[in-house]
Enzyme design. Structure first.
Site, PDB file in Angstrom:
ATOM      1  CG  ASP A   1       8.223 -51.634  16.386  1.00  0.00           C
ATOM      2  OD1 ASP A   1       9.683 -51.081  16.131  1.00  0.00           O
ATOM      3  OD2 ASP A   1       7.311 -51.404  15.760  1.00  0.00           O
TER       4      ASP A   1
ATOM      5  N   GLY B   1      -9.110 -75.563  24.073  1.00  0.00           N
ATOM      6  CA  GLY B   1      -9.320 -74.743  23.324  1.00  0.00           C
ATOM      7  C   GLY B   1      -9.606 -75.232  22.700  1.00  0.00           C
TER       8      GLY B   1
ATOM      9  CE  LYS C   1      -6.207 -52.077  15.012  1.00  0.00           C
ATOM     10  NZ  LYS C   1      -4.968 -51.724  15.183  1.00  0.00           N
TER      11      LYS C   1
ATOM     12  CG  LEU D   1      -5.679 -69.696  15.176  1.00  0.00           C
ATOM     13  CD1 LEU D   1      -6.169 -68.936  13.604  1.00  0.00           C
ATOM     14  CD2 LEU D   1      -4.746 -68.648  15.295  1.00  0.00           C
ATOM     15  CB  VAL D   2      -4.321 -73.374  17.501  1.00  0.00           C
ATOM     16  CG1 VAL D   2      -3.883 -75.164  16.607  1.00  0.00           C
ATOM     17  CG2 VAL D   2      -3.334 -72.300  17.318  1.00  0.00           C
TER      18      VAL D   2
ATOM     19  CE  LYS E   1       0.934 -70.894  26.514  1.00  0.00           C
ATOM     20  NZ  LYS E   1      -0.275 -72.110  25.707  1.00  0.00           N
TER      21      LYS E   1
ATOM     22  CE1 TYR F   1       2.402 -67.058  25.101  1.00  0.00           C
ATOM     23  CE2 TYR F   1       0.507 -66.822  25.455  1.00  0.00           C
ATOM     24  CZ  TYR F   1       1.137 -67.270  24.716  1.00  0.00           C
ATOM     25  OH  TYR F   1       1.253 -68.483  23.256  1.00  0.00           O
TER      26      TYR F   1
ATOM     27  N   PRO G   1       4.734 -73.600  18.606  1.00  0.00           N
ATOM     28  CG  PRO G   1       2.903 -73.361  18.286  1.00  0.00           C
ATOM     29  CD  PRO G   1       3.734 -73.810  19.189  1.00  0.00           C
TER      30      PRO G   1
ATOM     31  CG  ASN H   1       3.782 -64.270  15.918  1.00  0.00           C
ATOM     32  OD1 ASN H   1       5.226 -64.092  16.485  1.00  0.00           O
ATOM     33  ND2 ASN H   1       3.367 -62.969  16.514  1.00  0.00           N
TER      34      ASN H   1
HETATM   35  P1  NAP Z   1      -7.297 -68.638  20.887  1.00  0.00           P
HETATM   36  O1  NAP Z   1      -8.253 -68.519  19.681  1.00  0.00           O
HETATM   37  O2  NAP Z   1      -8.180 -67.432  22.288  1.00  0.00           O
HETATM   38  O3  NAP Z   1      -7.974 -69.892  21.684  1.00  0.00           O
HETATM   39  C1  NAP Z   1      -7.628 -70.556  23.016  1.00  0.00           C
HETATM   40  C2  NAP Z   1      -8.521 -71.145  24.147  1.00  0.00           C
HETATM   41  O4  NAP Z   1      -8.325 -71.739  25.136  1.00  0.00           O
HETATM   42  C3  NAP Z   1     -10.293 -70.957  23.437  1.00  0.00           C
HETATM   43  O5  NAP Z   1     -10.963 -71.413  22.769  1.00  0.00           O
HETATM   44  C4  NAP Z   1     -10.814 -71.089  25.308  1.00  0.00           C
HETATM   45  O6  NAP Z   1     -12.005 -71.409  25.364  1.00  0.00           O
HETATM   46  C5  NAP Z   1      -9.745 -71.453  25.450  1.00  0.00           C
HETATM   47  N1  NAP Z   1      -9.639 -70.792  26.644  1.00  0.00           N
HETATM   48  C6  NAP Z   1      -9.195 -70.319  27.192  1.00  0.00           C
HETATM   49  N2  NAP Z   1      -9.405 -70.529  28.665  1.00  0.00           N
HETATM   50  C7  NAP Z   1     -10.039 -71.562  29.457  1.00  0.00           C
HETATM   51  C8  NAP Z   1     -10.366 -71.857  30.345  1.00  0.00           C
HETATM   52  N3  NAP Z   1     -10.713 -71.257  31.536  1.00  0.00           N
HETATM   53  N4  NAP Z   1     -11.202 -72.714  30.115  1.00  0.00           N
HETATM   54  C9  NAP Z   1     -11.377 -73.445  29.804  1.00  0.00           C
HETATM   55  N5  NAP Z   1     -10.942 -72.854  27.670  1.00  0.00           N
HETATM   56  C10 NAP Z   1     -10.774 -72.046  28.014  1.00  0.00           C
HETATM   57  O7  NAP Z   1      -5.605 -68.830  20.748  1.00  0.00           O
HETATM   58  P2  NAP Z   1      -5.558 -69.927  20.191  1.00  0.00           P
HETATM   59  O8  NAP Z   1      -4.517 -69.158  18.894  1.00  0.00           O
HETATM   60  O9  NAP Z   1      -6.432 -70.900  19.591  1.00  0.00           O
HETATM   61  O10 NAP Z   1      -4.155 -70.477  20.331  1.00  0.00           O
HETATM   62  C11 NAP Z   1      -4.090 -72.018  21.165  1.00  0.00           C
HETATM   63  C12 NAP Z   1      -2.935 -71.879  21.338  1.00  0.00           C
HETATM   64  O11 NAP Z   1      -1.984 -71.842  20.943  1.00  0.00           O
HETATM   65  C13 NAP Z   1      -1.947 -71.680  22.941  1.00  0.00           C
HETATM   66  O12 NAP Z   1      -1.556 -72.395  23.863  1.00  0.00           O
HETATM   67  C14 NAP Z   1      -1.202 -70.281  22.759  1.00  0.00           C
HETATM   68  O13 NAP Z   1      -0.671 -70.281  23.696  1.00  0.00           O
HETATM   69  C15 NAP Z   1      -0.764 -71.303  21.009  1.00  0.00           C
HETATM   70  N6  NAP Z   1       0.354 -70.456  20.355  1.00  0.00           N
HETATM   71  C16 NAP Z   1      -0.647 -69.471  19.754  1.00  0.00           C
HETATM   72  C17 NAP Z   1       0.136 -68.013  18.800  1.00  0.00           C
HETATM   73  C18 NAP Z   1      -1.065 -67.373  18.006  1.00  0.00           C
HETATM   74  O14 NAP Z   1      -0.243 -66.535  17.418  1.00  0.00           O
HETATM   75  N7  NAP Z   1      -2.349 -67.832  18.208  1.00  0.00           N
HETATM   76  C19 NAP Z   1       0.938 -68.374  18.730  1.00  0.00           C
HETATM   77  C20 NAP Z   1       2.342 -69.012  19.501  1.00  0.00           C
HETATM   78  C21 NAP Z   1       1.472 -70.074  20.300  1.00  0.00           C
HETATM   79  P3  NAP Z   1     -13.489 -70.679  24.692  1.00  0.00           P
HETATM   80  O15 NAP Z   1     -13.306 -69.336  23.131  1.00  0.00           O
HETATM   81  O16 NAP Z   1     -14.546 -71.286  25.063  1.00  0.00           O
HETATM   82  O17 NAP Z   1     -13.449 -69.428  25.349  1.00  0.00           O
HETATM   83  O1  GFB Z   2       1.149 -60.797  16.751  1.00  0.00           O
HETATM   84  P1  GFB Z   2       1.880 -59.422  17.559  1.00  0.00           P
HETATM   85  O2  GFB Z   2       0.772 -58.911  18.368  1.00  0.00           O
HETATM   86  O3  GFB Z   2       2.190 -60.187  18.553  1.00  0.00           O
HETATM   87  O4  GFB Z   2       2.568 -58.237  16.502  1.00  0.00           O
HETATM   88  P2  GFB Z   2       3.804 -59.838  18.689  1.00  0.00           P
HETATM   89  C1  GFB Z   2       3.141 -57.027  17.399  1.00  0.00           C
HETATM   90  C2  GFB Z   2       3.905 -56.008  16.303  1.00  0.00           C
HETATM   91  O5  GFB Z   2       2.611 -56.168  14.791  1.00  0.00           O
HETATM   92  C3  GFB Z   2       4.544 -55.804  17.038  1.00  0.00           C
HETATM   93  C4  GFB Z   2       3.305 -54.556  15.291  1.00  0.00           C
HETATM   94  O6  GFB Z   2       5.767 -54.871  16.289  1.00  0.00           O
HETATM   95  C5  GFB Z   2       3.682 -54.450  15.994  1.00  0.00           C
HETATM   96  O7  GFB Z   2       4.119 -52.886  16.442  1.00  0.00           O
HETATM   97  N1  GFB Z   2       1.242 -54.444  14.637  1.00  0.00           N
HETATM   98  C6  GFB Z   2       1.436 -52.917  13.737  1.00  0.00           C
HETATM   99  C7  GFB Z   2      -0.087 -54.184  15.481  1.00  0.00           C
HETATM  100  N2  GFB Z   2       0.041 -53.066  14.137  1.00  0.00           N
HETATM  101  C8  GFB Z   2      -0.640 -53.784  15.094  1.00  0.00           C
HETATM  102  C9  GFB Z   2      -2.026 -53.663  14.809  1.00  0.00           C
HETATM  103  O8  GFB Z   2      -3.008 -53.386  14.779  1.00  0.00           O
HETATM  104  N3  GFB Z   2      -2.504 -55.239  15.985  1.00  0.00           N
HETATM  105  C10 GFB Z   2      -1.295 -56.030  16.632  1.00  0.00           C
HETATM  106  N4  GFB Z   2      -1.419 -56.820  17.621  1.00  0.00           N
HETATM  107  N5  GFB Z   2       0.541 -55.479  16.654  1.00  0.00           N
HETATM  108  C11 GFB Z   2       2.999 -62.050  20.809  1.00  0.00           C
HETATM  109  C12 GFB Z   2       3.290 -62.146  22.199  1.00  0.00           C
HETATM  110  O9  GFB Z   2       4.642 -61.935  20.562  1.00  0.00           O
HETATM  111  O10 GFB Z   2       3.355 -63.009  20.168  1.00  0.00           O
HETATM  112  C13 GFB Z   2       1.909 -63.922  22.394  1.00  0.00           C
HETATM  113  O11 GFB Z   2       3.027 -60.899  22.931  1.00  0.00           O
HETATM  114  C14 GFB Z   2       2.050 -64.207  21.418  1.00  0.00           C
HETATM  115  O12 GFB Z   2       2.434 -63.275  23.462  1.00  0.00           O
HETATM  116  C15 GFB Z   2       1.944 -63.547  19.944  1.00  0.00           C
HETATM  117  O13 GFB Z   2       2.810 -65.258  21.882  1.00  0.00           O
HETATM  118  C16 GFB Z   2       2.195 -65.282  19.542  1.00  0.00           C
HETATM  119  O14 GFB Z   2       4.420 -61.537  17.711  1.00  0.00           O
HETATM  120  O15 GFB Z   2       4.652 -59.258  19.323  1.00  0.00           O
END
Ligand code: NAP
Ligand code: GFB
Length: 324
Positions: A280, A13, A194, A17-18, A147, A143, A170, A172
């Site tokens: 929400d 990955g 947006k 982002l990470v 996990k 999901y 982590p 969000n």
């Molecule tokens: P991301 O930006 O979507 O990056 C995910 C990466 O996984 C992408 O680079 C993608 O590669 C790769 N990937 C997806 N499917 C794949 C596959 N079949 N084979 C190989 N690579 C694959 O997500 P992120 O936010 O960086 O998340 C990284 C980790 O943090 C994840 O495990 C996620 O669950 C965890 N996490 C994220 C958040 C959050 O808010 N973002 C919060 C808590 C935990 P490509 O770009 O090449 O498709």
């Molecule tokens: O980041 P988010 O989509 O994920 O946040 P969660 C959702 C919250 O933001 C809800 C509000 O309360 C939505 O109503 N929101 C307002 C919006 N406007 C928007 C918008 O334009 N886009 C989005 N996405 N939300 C996720 C999990 O939950 O947390 C995933 O579903 C992942 O699995 C991620 O783990 C870290 O925090 O609600």
């Protein structure tokens, strides 16, 4: 883990982002150490849902450690729409990576869970011990269960084969190189995109904040998370999961987060409208970061407004090339 023992860290990955935040810290913020090689892989290097490709990737780079970030990831609304896909794809990726790591005799793998996978009805603040004490919020059960199985797999490999397969949890995450897609993204990148479009063309681009804005979140800047993950790969010697988050006191409402984005983009938040017909999602998932703070008492989290500003500036500068 002593520095001399550290050789090659494979980051799955690595293009996300990470992953990009880890790369930025290693390559631009001086986090790289003598004798270490960090390799950042994307799905172009291997489709990790395929076991053979996963094994070939590991055989090619022969890592001594793996930071496993790759996953199918998205915000609330794409999770609501695709719970089965989020379960199946992530189950495959995680089982393949851990099996291939074990068979290649890699002892330490750090995987990534998420605070949204904890039980929805739970005593706050949530700590690492409560992972399986009840069902997760329904919005992202696919999901979440996938996990949680990482933690089960970790226990299996550790108990049966003496591995040190661990996971970090982590809250969000947001930052540069996020997924800014208008529908599939998380709230912060989605709203940045947006509001940016609205500013560009107020007539054409109306928008509303989805939901009521009342839910509460602890947002961690990707660069801060990356530094904590790098430390975990090198130094964390326990086998228990580790929450990586800002403190309970840093929990804010979605509304406040959006107002922060408005300030960073110089958009008048008096015009904010909320579409309360949209879900929400989970109201709150407040975690305690006590354990990581005890382990790293001097660690400083980036103030939220600074992190939002840096993310907005990055987005505007990279609008043409970023994921949206
Ligand atoms: P991301 O930006 O979507 O990056 C995910 C990466 O996984 C992408 O680079 C993608 O590669 C790769 N990937 C997806 N499917 C794949 C596959 N079949 N084979 C190989 N690579 C694959 O997500 P992120 O936010 O960086 O998340 C990284 C980790 O943090 C994840 O495990 C996620 O669950 C965890 N996490 C994220 C958040 C959050 O808010 N973002 C919060 C808590 C935990 P490509 O770009 O090449 O498709
Ligand atoms: O980041 P988010 O989509 O994920 O946040 P969660 C959702 C919250 O933001 C809800 C509000 O309360 C939505 O109503 N929101 C307002 C919006 N406007 C928007 C918008 O334009 N886009 C989005 N996405 N939300 C996720 C999990 O939950 O947390 C995933 O579903 C992942 O699995 C991620 O783990 C870290 O925090 O609600």
């Amino acid at each position: 883990m002593a520095e001399s023992e550290m050789r090659v860290v494979l980051v799955t990955g690595g293009g996300g982002l990470v992953g990009k935040a880890v790369q930025h810290c290693i390559e631009n913020l001086g986090e790289k150490r003598e004798g270490e090689t960090w390799i950042f892989c994307t799905s172009k290097d291997a489709d990790l849902t395929d076991l053979e490709s996963t094994k070939q990737l590991i055989a090619k780079y022969k890592p001594t450690h793996i930071l496993h970030l790759a996953a199918l990831v998205g915000g609330l609304y794409v999770n609501l729409a695709r719970n089965l896909d989020f379960f199946r794809v992530n189950m495959k990726i995680n089982d393949n990576v851990l099996l291939a790591a074990h068979e290649a005799n890699i002892n330490k793998v750090v995987s990534c869970l998420s605070s949204c996978i904890f039980p929805d009805k739970i005593k706050y603040p949530i700590d690492e011990s409560s992972l399986h004490l009840g069902p997760p919020h329904d919005s992202n059960f696919g999901y979440s269960y996938a996990k949680r199985m990482v933690e089960v797999l970790n226990r299996g490999y550790n108990d049966q084969y003496g591995r040190q397969f661990v996971s970090v949890i982590p809250t969000n995450v947001f930052g540069p190189h996020d997924n800014f897609h208008l529908q599939n993204s998380h709230v912060i990148p989605g709203l940045i995109h947006k509001i940016y479009l609205r500013k560009q063309d107020p007539i054409k681009n109306d928008f509303k904040v989805m939901g009521t804005g009342k839910p509460l979140r602890q947002f961690i800047f990707s660069h801060d998370l990356a530094k904590l993950m790098i430390w975990t790969v090198r130094e964390y010697s326990e086998k228990k999961p580790l929450i990586l988050s800002v403190g309970e006191k840093d929990e804010i409402s979605i509304r406040d987060a959006v107002m922060n984005i408005c300030s960073a983009l110089d958009y008048p938040f008096e015009n904010l409208q909320f579409d309360t017909t949209k879900s929400d999602g989970q109201y709150k998932k407040t975690v305690s970061n006590e354990k990581i703070v005890k382990l790293l008492p001097d660690f400083k989290f980036t103030p939220f407004d600074e992190a939002v500003k840096e993310t907005c500036d990055w987005f505007v500068k990279n609008f043409d090339s970023c994921r949206k």
